[in-house]
Design an enzyme around this catalytic site. Sequence first.
Site, mmCIF file in Angstrom:
data_model
loop_
_atom_site.group_PDB
_atom_site.id
_atom_site.type_symbol
_atom_site.label_atom_id
_atom_site.label_comp_id
_atom_site.label_asym_id
_atom_site.label_seq_id
_atom_site.Cartn_x
_atom_site.Cartn_y
_atom_site.Cartn_z
ATOM 1 N N LEU A 1 0.815 -1.218 0.000
ATOM 2 C CA LEU A 1 0.000 0.000 0.000
ATOM 3 C C LEU A 1 0.852 1.274 0.000
ATOM 4 O O LEU A 1 0.329 2.379 -0.105
ATOM 5 C CB LEU A 1 -0.963 -0.016 1.188
ATOM 6 C CG LEU A 1 -1.981 -1.183 1.154
ATOM 7 C CD1 LEU A 1 -2.867 -1.164 2.395
ATOM 8 C CD2 LEU A 1 -2.832 -1.140 -0.113
ATOM 9 N N ARG A 2 2.185 1.113 0.131
ATOM 10 C CA ARG A 2 3.163 2.197 -0.086
ATOM 11 C C ARG A 2 3.104 3.346 0.909
ATOM 12 O O ARG A 2 3.777 4.357 0.710
ATOM 13 C CB ARG A 2 3.018 2.780 -1.504
ATOM 14 C CG ARG A 2 3.042 1.768 -2.639
ATOM 15 C CD ARG A 2 4.342 1.038 -2.728
ATOM 16 N NE ARG A 2 4.423 0.230 -3.956
ATOM 17 C CZ ARG A 2 5.175 -0.849 -4.083
ATOM 18 N NH1 ARG A 2 5.923 -1.268 -3.079
ATOM 19 N NH2 ARG A 2 5.208 -1.511 -5.220
ATOM 20 N N HIS B 1 9.347 -14.505 0.790
ATOM 21 C CA HIS B 1 9.545 -14.314 -0.648
ATOM 22 C C HIS B 1 10.729 -15.205 -0.999
ATOM 23 O O HIS B 1 11.855 -14.925 -0.601
ATOM 24 C CB HIS B 1 9.840 -12.834 -0.918
ATOM 25 C CG HIS B 1 10.378 -12.528 -2.290
ATOM 26 N ND1 HIS B 1 9.683 -11.788 -3.214
ATOM 27 C CD2 HIS B 1 11.548 -12.847 -2.889
ATOM 28 C CE1 HIS B 1 10.402 -11.663 -4.318
ATOM 29 N NE2 HIS B 1 11.542 -12.296 -4.150
ATOM 30 N N ASP C 1 -0.200 -9.759 -4.665
ATOM 31 C CA ASP C 1 1.088 -9.052 -4.656
ATOM 32 C C ASP C 1 0.916 -7.685 -5.341
ATOM 33 O O ASP C 1 1.771 -7.236 -6.100
ATOM 34 C CB ASP C 1 2.186 -9.875 -5.345
ATOM 35 C CG ASP C 1 3.576 -9.277 -5.130
ATOM 36 O OD1 ASP C 1 3.727 -8.350 -4.311
ATOM 37 O OD2 ASP C 1 4.525 -9.754 -5.797
ATOM 38 N N GLY D 1 6.917 -5.317 -10.200
ATOM 39 C CA GLY D 1 5.584 -5.320 -9.624
ATOM 40 C C GLY D 1 4.498 -4.757 -10.513
ATOM 41 O O GLY D 1 4.749 -3.920 -11.382
#
Lengths: 434, 330
Positions: free
Chosen positions: A67-68, A182, A314, A333
């Site tokens: 969500l940055r 990951h 993702d 991404g």
Amino acid sequence: MSELLILNGRLVDPAAGIDEPRDLLVREGRVVAVETPGAFAAVEAAETIDAAGCIVAPGFVDVHVHLREPGQTWKESIATGTAAAAAGGFTTVVAMPNTVPVNDTAESLRWMLDPARGSQVNLFAMPAATLGSMGVTLSDYATLAAAGAVGFTDDGKPVLEDHVMRAALLTSGRLGLVVSQHAEDTRLTGGCSMNHGAVAFRLGLRGMTVEAETRIVERDIRLLREIEAEDGVRGRLHVQHVSTARAMDAIRAAKADGLHVTCEVAPHHFTLTDEAIGDFNTNAKMNPPLRIESDRLAMIAALLDGTVDCIATDHAPHARHEKEVEFERAPNGITGLETALGLALRVLHREHGMSLTRVVELMSANPARIVKLGGRGALSPGSYADLAIFDAGAEWNYAAAASKSNSKNSPFDGAPMLGQVRATVVGGRVVFRG
Amino acid sequence: MPGVATILMEGTFQTSPYAPGSLITVASLSVAETSSILSTTAKLAAMPAAEKATLLAGRRIALLFYESSTRTRTSFELAAKSLGATTTLVSDKSSSIEKGESLKDTGLTLRALGAECIILRHNAGGAPFVLARTTGLPVLNAGDGMHQHPSQALLDLRTILTRLGLDATRVDETSLKGVTVTITGDIRHSRVARSNAMLLPRLGAKVLLCGPPELLPEEALTLGEGVEIVRDFDTALRRSQVAMMLRIQRERLAGLELDLTEYTTNYQLNEDRLARCAPKALVMHPGPMIRGLEIQGEVADGPNSAIEDQVGHGLAVRAALLVRALGVEL
């Protein structure tokens, strides 16, 4: 007292084993009754949703979104990212910790989860597995768990050191929470920007090998065994965005051995291959990268046979100017919250015969269980009134420009979708209508 | 069953409409277009200099170089000038690129200054696509990373046709029937090898790729039909009419260990090997060459060598590409 009625829909609730026409009565954010059609004819609710022709499902849960916020709100904010989630039928998302600064303290976690951030859906988070996601010192798992952590992850910066990962699995295992990994041995992928193979050779790009993924998956599974044998602790490993047939085989075998391993697959890994990079399309660049057709088919087989626990997007927004650069320099991404259902129904349900119940299970009940969200991912009385109401037969084309996300970096711009969200309900409140 | 990926891609990943006249990869160059470029090249070569100098008079061409170059840059520049065009050179070392200006903004700036075509050399594969998509201008790829070097493949083609006494004014699918070209050396890092291995077989040639596995992985076979891997250099040479040598790209080895003495023993083209295996073969090298490593100086300077011819043909072919890029009919 606010009441909501959802009438005339077909309820698909995998946890309850229901796939039947049902009406639902919602009160104060909870499902209070699920009855055969017409049972609530006498009820006068403040709001009614006519779900005729639609599937009524537990709202979707995405255990892997970026969500940055804080730090990179030009890409996305909690408000915009969760608006995109609502548009995609997601009622709960789990935010990754690779924000700026990294979410590795109870203070930053509480800041993120604060309603003042404006989340449109239920927001949870997995804080960093190690301080600063540097892979050296574990963050304070007990304190973070008390502050609401639903798991721990260093996401894009995999925990490489064996003893650190072992400690992470041990500590989180004692708390009953997952370490979400990951799986990429970054010592093998320096300078790589796509999958290793024929397409990479043709494009003259360095490629990430299958080994880079499997080595970490196999190592983590070995650590789980070790912890169980030596410390008597049942570690919980969640493998993020599996992309190769070999890593999936290792997970399948570990599950058969009774280890607590769960995994997710991202929609792009069951729909696309590295051929989608075409003329160096940076919207087909993500990590793990798009693989080859046999890997894609292996993801679908594992989604069908039960090896895969959930679909996770993702969702990784990036601004246009960040993607409109040389392929090797572009960030990894793609966005994914608004296309997950349309791709799952088109590819898994229509093309590969997956039942609607299984699709819904992969997107709601199962991911809710992985991060232990009681009362979510199901619609039995007493559950939270989180719902995705969608027309499973609607054909449409995704338009990235119309996305609710701050970013439009999707390889599926213009692509055909099957199934469209008509309403998303979070805690009894309608947050999206389409 | 057709892959769903394909179905999705059909609506999604259509090749962007690049400006006509762009040349970014030989993958999108048809045999007919190849033939047309050769025909233009021949016409330009036969044209009086004064007449040639009117063709692009008053037109503006920008050379944008993110990587050093001698041959390619000079020949594109001289070719443009021989056609009467105005050229400007922007290199990453002495421009705002050093201050962090993006490729897109650099391209838009050149376009705003009146550039009608951009010749791009870039160390990142695919960069010409970015420039073509963002500026809408015709872009000529003068070498991008390890991806493509299409003008080199075309000048190599003209060199081969000319030196083998074949018709260099036009080609079809059978023009190089019976011709075997061995490309030896650092195939992995070579954009020249990729462009040639994709272009020459479409005109009927057989391409043998030769080198050790570190520099020539098996995936190279997927470059196209008519490509074969032959590990033993002598064996490959005995089958060949053309021996194309490549430099070891130390700047791109990225940690790859290579025993240069062993490499030289196995893969250097020297007088002894040439005399033993292919005394009549045409010797080519796209340059820059490292004398004494992949090629012995005597062979580079010897009678079989077409290395200087290649440079000359480079000038001619690049003039044709510029005429094509700017839409001038001859």
